[in-house]
Design an enzyme around this catalytic site. Structure first.
Site, short mmCIF file in Angstrom:
data_model
loop_
_atom_site.label_atom_id
_atom_site.label_comp_id
_atom_site.label_asym_id
_atom_site.label_seq_id
_atom_site.Cartn_x
_atom_site.Cartn_y
_atom_site.Cartn_z
N LYS A 112 -1.78 25.24 -20.66
CA LYS A 112 -0.50 25.98 -20.99
C LYS A 112 0.83 25.01 -21.00
CE LYS A 112 -0.02 26.81 -16.25
NZ LYS A 112 1.18 26.04 -16.01
N CYS A 171 4.07 27.98 -10.91
CA CYS A 171 2.93 28.52 -11.80
C CYS A 171 2.33 29.53 -11.16
CB CYS A 171 2.34 27.35 -12.18
SG CYS A 171 3.16 26.35 -13.42
N ASP A 221 -3.39 24.82 -11.74
CA ASP A 221 -2.82 23.65 -11.95
C ASP A 221 -3.31 22.50 -10.87
OD1 ASP A 221 -1.68 25.00 -14.10
OD2 ASP A 221 0.39 24.66 -13.72
C1 VGL Z 1 4.60 23.74 -12.31
C2 VGL Z 1 6.66 22.99 -12.41
C3 VGL Z 1 6.77 22.24 -13.86
C4 VGL Z 1 3.43 24.39 -11.64
C5 VGL Z 1 4.29 23.16 -13.65
O1 VGL Z 1 2.34 24.13 -11.80
O2 VGL Z 1 3.88 24.97 -10.58
N1 VGL Z 1 5.93 23.46 -11.92
N2 VGL Z 1 5.49 22.56 -14.46
#
Ligand code: VGL
Ligand code: ZN
Length: 210
Positions: free
Chosen positions: A114, A159, A16
């Site tokens: 995802k 994540c 991410d």
């Molecule tokens: C994430 C909060 C919401 C992350 C993703 O990538 O850690 N955190 N969505």
């Protein structure tokens, strides 16, 4: 062509590294952009690089704006359990969902998205928050003969942690490169995440030990 120190049975999972999680993004992780040069360097050592993208439809169940009176960073109960609410972030195909512009993506062999289902979140790159729906990543890595994974990216306590714990559960030897990650850290979530990762058997190391 630089020597790939980590061959066919190893993979680097880059979690991410997207604009929404970098300074100026909707859910900015402090120092989120600082991991980019280090991850670009680490990628050169791996034959297998997988990039993940948090990729939510508009109106996703994890967005505070989808719940009447919903407040970011508070939680609600969804059919699968407790869900932290977030500002709208990583909306599919929006600028926030794009990779950080300096992230080297050329050598990635898979980009895995995802959190794509409107009603279910997925911090983990392996299994969604209902703890039933899979993303297919375990099957993909297994099919390639990958036995060991190294994780880096955002955010350490969400994540990255959930992905690392699920990687262990999938039978992979799992390492988290701590200085190649940055955390959100709400209400002690970072300390809690490291404890959970340690209990799951995740190995914690620094990039100079990779
Ligand atoms: C994430 C909060 C919401 C992350 C993703 O990538 O850690 N955190 N969505
Ligand atoms: Zn998300």
């Amino acid at each position: 062509m630089p020597l790939k120190r980590y061959g066919a049975d190893c993979a680097l999972l880059v979690v991410d590294v997207q604009n929404s999680f970098c300074p100026g993004g909707e859910l900015a992780v402090p120092g989120g952009d600082e991991v980019v040069p280090l991850i670009n360097h680490l990628s050169l050592l791996f034959e297998n690089v997988v990039l993940t993208q948090d990729w939510h439809p508009a109106g996703h169940a994890s967005f505070a704006s989808s719940h009447p009176g919903g407040q970011p960073f508070h939680s609600v109960t969804l059919p699968y359990g407790e869900q932290t609410l977030w500002p709208d972030h990583c909306v599919a195909d929006s600028p926030g969902a794009a990779f950080h512009p300096e992230l080297e993506t050329e050598h990635a062999r898979l980009v895995l998205r995802k959190g794509i289902h409107a009603g279910v979140d997925s911090y983990s790159a392996f299994v969604e928050a209902d703890r039933t729906t899979v993303t297919g990543l375990a099957g993909y890595l297994n099919a390639l003969g990958v036995k060991k994974v190294w994780l880096a990216g955002l955010a350490t306590d969400f994540c990255v942690a959930w992905s690392a714990i699920d990687a262990c559960a999938a039978g992979l030897e799992t390492h988290v490169i701590e200085d190649a990650c940055r955390a959100i850290d709400i209400d002690g979530s970072l300390a809690e995440a490291w404890m959970q990762m340690r209990q799951a058997g995740v190995k914690r190391l620094r990039s100079d030990e990779v």
